[in-house]
Design an enzyme around this catalytic site. Structure first.
Site, PDB file in Angstrom:
ATOM      1  N   LYS A  76      -4.279   9.359  -6.838  1.00 40.94           N
ATOM      2  CA  LYS A  76      -3.916   8.586  -8.102  1.00 40.94           C
ATOM      3  C   LYS A  76      -4.079   6.938  -8.031  1.00 40.94           C
ATOM      4  CE  LYS A  76      -0.602  11.442 -10.817  1.00 40.94           C
ATOM      5  NZ  LYS A  76       0.485  11.596 -11.300  1.00 40.94           N
TER       6      LYS A  76
ATOM      7  N   GLU B 268      11.852   8.107  -3.079  1.00 41.48           N
ATOM      8  CA  GLU B 268      10.714   9.055  -3.336  1.00 41.48           C
ATOM      9  C   GLU B 268      10.874  10.282  -2.121  1.00 41.48           C
ATOM     10  OE1 GLU B 268       8.460   8.980  -5.734  1.00 41.48           O
ATOM     11  OE2 GLU B 268       8.081   7.163  -6.328  1.00 41.48           O
TER      12      GLU B 268
ATOM     13  N   GLU C 105      -3.403  16.799 -12.057  1.00 43.05           N
ATOM     14  CA  GLU C 105      -2.394  17.104 -12.862  1.00 43.05           C
ATOM     15  C   GLU C 105      -2.414  17.631 -13.996  1.00 43.05           C
ATOM     16  OE1 GLU C 105       0.492  13.655 -12.281  1.00 43.05           O
ATOM     17  OE2 GLU C 105       1.461  14.181 -14.545  1.00 43.05           O
TER      18      GLU C 105
ATOM     19  N   ARG D 266       1.272  19.388 -10.452  1.00 46.30           N
ATOM     20  CA  ARG D 266       1.472  18.179  -9.885  1.00 46.30           C
ATOM     21  C   ARG D 266       2.605  17.207 -10.729  1.00 46.30           C
ATOM     22  NH1 ARG D 266      -2.897  14.053  -7.356  1.00 46.30           N
ATOM     23  NH2 ARG D 266      -1.526  12.246  -7.007  1.00 46.30           N
TER      24      ARG D 266
ATOM     25  N   HIS E 219      10.323  -0.178  -7.852  1.00 44.54           N
ATOM     26  CA  HIS E 219       9.638   1.483  -8.335  1.00 44.54           C
ATOM     27  C   HIS E 219      10.680   2.441  -7.762  1.00 44.54           C
ATOM     28  CE1 HIS E 219       7.211   4.522  -9.612  1.00 44.54           C
ATOM     29  NE2 HIS E 219       7.332   4.949  -8.463  1.00 44.54           N
TER      30      HIS E 219
HETATM   31  P1  NAD Z   1       4.810  -3.128  -2.906  1.00 44.57           P
HETATM   32  O1  NAD Z   1       3.434  -2.601  -2.743  1.00 44.57           O
HETATM   33  O2  NAD Z   1       5.125  -4.103  -4.019  1.00 44.57           O
HETATM   34  O3  NAD Z   1       5.406  -3.423  -1.604  1.00 44.57           O
HETATM   35  C1  NAD Z   1       6.681  -3.903  -1.617  1.00 44.57           C
HETATM   36  C2  NAD Z   1       7.110  -4.947  -0.944  1.00 44.57           C
HETATM   37  O4  NAD Z   1       7.066  -4.925   0.352  1.00 44.57           O
HETATM   38  C3  NAD Z   1       5.811  -6.094  -1.250  1.00 44.57           C
HETATM   39  O5  NAD Z   1       6.461  -7.421  -1.312  1.00 44.57           O
HETATM   40  C4  NAD Z   1       5.065  -6.021  -0.117  1.00 44.57           C
HETATM   41  O6  NAD Z   1       4.358  -7.230   0.336  1.00 44.57           O
HETATM   42  C5  NAD Z   1       5.937  -5.924   1.051  1.00 44.57           C
HETATM   43  N1  NAD Z   1       5.375  -5.019   2.304  1.00 44.57           N
HETATM   44  C6  NAD Z   1       4.503  -3.926   2.191  1.00 44.57           C
HETATM   45  N2  NAD Z   1       4.456  -3.556   3.473  1.00 44.57           N
HETATM   46  C7  NAD Z   1       5.340  -4.249   4.170  1.00 44.57           C
HETATM   47  C8  NAD Z   1       5.419  -4.537   5.688  1.00 44.57           C
HETATM   48  N3  NAD Z   1       5.058  -3.622   6.337  1.00 44.57           N
HETATM   49  N4  NAD Z   1       6.272  -5.715   6.111  1.00 44.57           N
HETATM   50  C9  NAD Z   1       6.439  -6.655   5.323  1.00 44.57           C
HETATM   51  N5  NAD Z   1       6.524  -6.635   3.881  1.00 44.57           N
HETATM   52  C10 NAD Z   1       5.723  -5.394   3.304  1.00 44.57           C
HETATM   53  O7  NAD Z   1       5.773  -1.758  -3.618  1.00 44.57           O
HETATM   54  P2  NAD Z   1       5.800  -0.132  -3.105  1.00 44.57           P
HETATM   55  O8  NAD Z   1       7.311   0.068  -3.131  1.00 44.57           O
HETATM   56  O9  NAD Z   1       4.926  -0.060  -1.758  1.00 44.57           O
HETATM   57  O10 NAD Z   1       4.788   0.484  -3.991  1.00 44.57           O
HETATM   58  C11 NAD Z   1       5.228   0.631  -5.239  1.00 44.57           C
HETATM   59  C12 NAD Z   1       3.943   0.754  -6.280  1.00 44.57           C
HETATM   60  O11 NAD Z   1       3.316   2.162  -5.891  1.00 44.57           O
HETATM   61  C13 NAD Z   1       4.378   1.050  -7.613  1.00 44.57           C
HETATM   62  O12 NAD Z   1       3.385   0.266  -8.499  1.00 44.57           O
HETATM   63  C14 NAD Z   1       4.224   2.508  -8.057  1.00 44.57           C
HETATM   64  O13 NAD Z   1       4.008   2.755  -9.504  1.00 44.57           O
HETATM   65  C15 NAD Z   1       3.141   2.926  -7.010  1.00 44.57           C
HETATM   66  N6  NAD Z   1       3.071   4.336  -6.978  1.00 44.57           N
HETATM   67  C16 NAD Z   1       1.922   4.988  -6.901  1.00 44.57           C
HETATM   68  C17 NAD Z   1       1.918   6.333  -6.581  1.00 44.57           C
HETATM   69  C18 NAD Z   1       0.367   6.892  -6.704  1.00 44.57           C
HETATM   70  O14 NAD Z   1       0.543   8.204  -6.624  1.00 44.57           O
HETATM   71  N7  NAD Z   1      -0.234   6.291  -6.663  1.00 44.57           N
HETATM   72  C19 NAD Z   1       3.004   6.938  -6.241  1.00 44.57           C
HETATM   73  C20 NAD Z   1       4.302   6.320  -6.287  1.00 44.57           C
HETATM   74  C21 NAD Z   1       4.337   4.831  -6.636  1.00 44.57           C
HETATM   75  N1  GLY Z   2       3.724  10.106  -7.646  1.00 45.63           N
HETATM   76  C1  GLY Z   2       3.216  11.305  -8.326  1.00 45.63           C
HETATM   77  C2  GLY Z   2       1.763  11.728  -7.882  1.00 45.63           C
HETATM   78  O1  GLY Z   2       1.102  11.424  -7.074  1.00 45.63           O
HETATM   79  O2  GLY Z   2       1.492  12.685  -8.696  1.00 45.63           O
END
Ligand code: NAD
Ligand code: GLY
Length: 361
Positions: A137, A179, A231, A235, A259
């Site tokens: 996704k 998650e 999905e 899913r 998130h």
């Molecule tokens: P993010 O990408 O904003 O990362 C979180 C923070 O941590 C950022 O400030 C980043 O710079 C920092 N960071 C990341 N790795 C680091 C590291 N190793 N060391 C230091 N800093 C680091 O947020 P997230 O929680 O990783 O992802 C959230 C996003 O994922 C949301 O937009 C959500 O909608 C999406 N998401 C997508 C799916 C999908 O299936 N595609 C599933 C769940 C969530």
């Molecule tokens: N995070 C939900 C999905 O990947 O389907």
């Protein structure tokens, strides 16, 4: 120490490599290829040089501002322009280095540039390792709602180097645990029990515990995605906690509540709805909310929220149908059901039930 979880999707199959130091595989994977590394400023400062050294000087790099607000149409179109300026062709590869924001945005750019080029996920946050980098996704947020534009586009490979979790801020680690707990609560009660028993080892980020935990999440997600990649049905159970979660993110302004934090709150509410509508015992609701709190996550509604605004946001979410919010519910832990439409009266009853346990910050 490393393990491999396969995502079996025919010609779109790929492996997720999980372990300390698996980033070293990038040099081999990138051999003979050219493309662009997409990352954010936080991650670039720590891992940018290592990745560029592994890939070589021919690779372009785009460093984006960190945070959820980057997952927007302006950054996406800016990235496409940079890919064109770097003269990426159809054989080019995008490497998404960072958390879910970078992975979703870079993946969507890879899905749309020249009608789709290959990409590799290098997740560096816990949330990205267990969820967003796996399953294809990709997408961005619109003003009208979360993830409202996107595409299914599977990566060539996922390299989840657990060593990168050492630099992840504690609040972000906790957000990823939401998650992780979701997989247990929705799909695997035994995994939930494992998390309860191993919470100290996970909190201390012991390598063996982290590897087992991340691998189990990826196995659970792989099994779902293999059966329902786009999905069509099953899913959707992975969206447990996401109906209210997305509404919280939107109404509080993207990035204010992380998130993962929003998913934790959304799960706590979905459990109250499950108690109301499916007879989930109150002790089981408490079991999950206690685990959320153990990992420093919020589980109580905020006194600052407007319930009317949250309800309105839930009805424009992708998961809504005919103006009614839809929720993944569970009559018992580990056995989440396909989403069900929920009436206003049921939403209200669960809201009151949740507020009765006390209001958080
Ligand atoms: P993010 O990408 O904003 O990362 C979180 C923070 O941590 C950022 O400030 C980043 O710079 C920092 N960071 C990341 N790795 C680091 C590291 N190793 N060391 C230091 N800093 C680091 O947020 P997230 O929680 O990783 O992802 C959230 C996003 O994922 C949301 O937009 C959500 O909608 C999406 N998401 C997508 C799916 C999908 O299936 N595609 C599933 C769940 C969530
Ligand atoms: N995070 C939900 C999905 O990947 O389907």
């Amino acid at each position: 120490m490393a393990c491999e979880v396969k995502i079996p999707l025919g010609e779109r199959s790929y492996s997720i490599w999980i372990g300390a130091g698996v980033l070293h595989r990038l040099a081999e994977l990138g051999q003979g290829l050219r493309g662009m590394v997409v990352t954010d400023a936080h991650v670039a400062a720590i891992y940018g040089d290592r990745v560029r050294t592994a890939l070589g000087p021919d690779w372009a790099q785009a460093v984006l501002p960190p945070g959820e607000s980057t997952k927007c149409a302006a950054e996406w179109s800016g990235l496409l322009e940079r890919m064109a300026e770097a003269r990426l062709d159809r054989n080019a590869v995008v490497v998404a280095l960072g958390g879910g924001v970078v992975g979703d945005l870079a993946g969507f750019a890879a899905a749309s540039y020249m009608r789709g080029i290959r990409f590799v996920q290098l997740p560096t946050s816990l949330l990205a390792m267990v969820d967003s980098s796996v399953g294809g996704k990709t997408g961005i947020n619109l003003a009208a709602g979360k993830n409202l534009a996107g595409a299914f586009h599977q990566p060539m490979a996922v390299l989840a180097d657990l060593e990168s979790l050492a630099t992840l801020p504690p609040r972000e680690f906790a957000a990823g645990m939401a998650e992780v707990i979701k997989y247990g609560a929705a799909l695997d009660e035994a995994f939930l029990a494992w998390l309860e028993a191993n919470a100290p080892a996970v909190r201390a980020q012991e390598p063996a515990a982290l590897e087992r935990m991340v691998a189990r999440c990826c196995e659970l997600k792989a099994a779902v995605v293999a059966r329902d990649e786009r999905e069509g049905g099953l899913r959707a159970v992975l969206n447990f906690g996401h109906t209210l979660g997305h509404a919280i993110e939107k109404t509080s302004g993207y990035g204010t509540v992380l998130h993962g934090e929003a998913v934790a709150l959304g799960m706590a509410y979905a459990l109250e709805l499950s108690a109301e509508m499916r007879g989930l015992p109150a002790e089981e609701v408490e079991r999950v909310t206690a685990l959320l709190r153990t990992f420093g996550l919020p589980a109580a509604p905020s006194g600052e929220w407007s319930w009317d605004r949250l309800k309105a946001a839930m009805t424009v979410d992708k998961k809504s149908a005919g103006g009614r919010a839809r929720f993944v519910l569970a009559g018992r832990l580990g056995a989440a059901e396909l989403p069900a439409a929920v009436s206003d009266a049921e939403l209200e009853a669960a809201w009151k039930r949740w507020c009765a346990h006390g209001v958080g910050e």
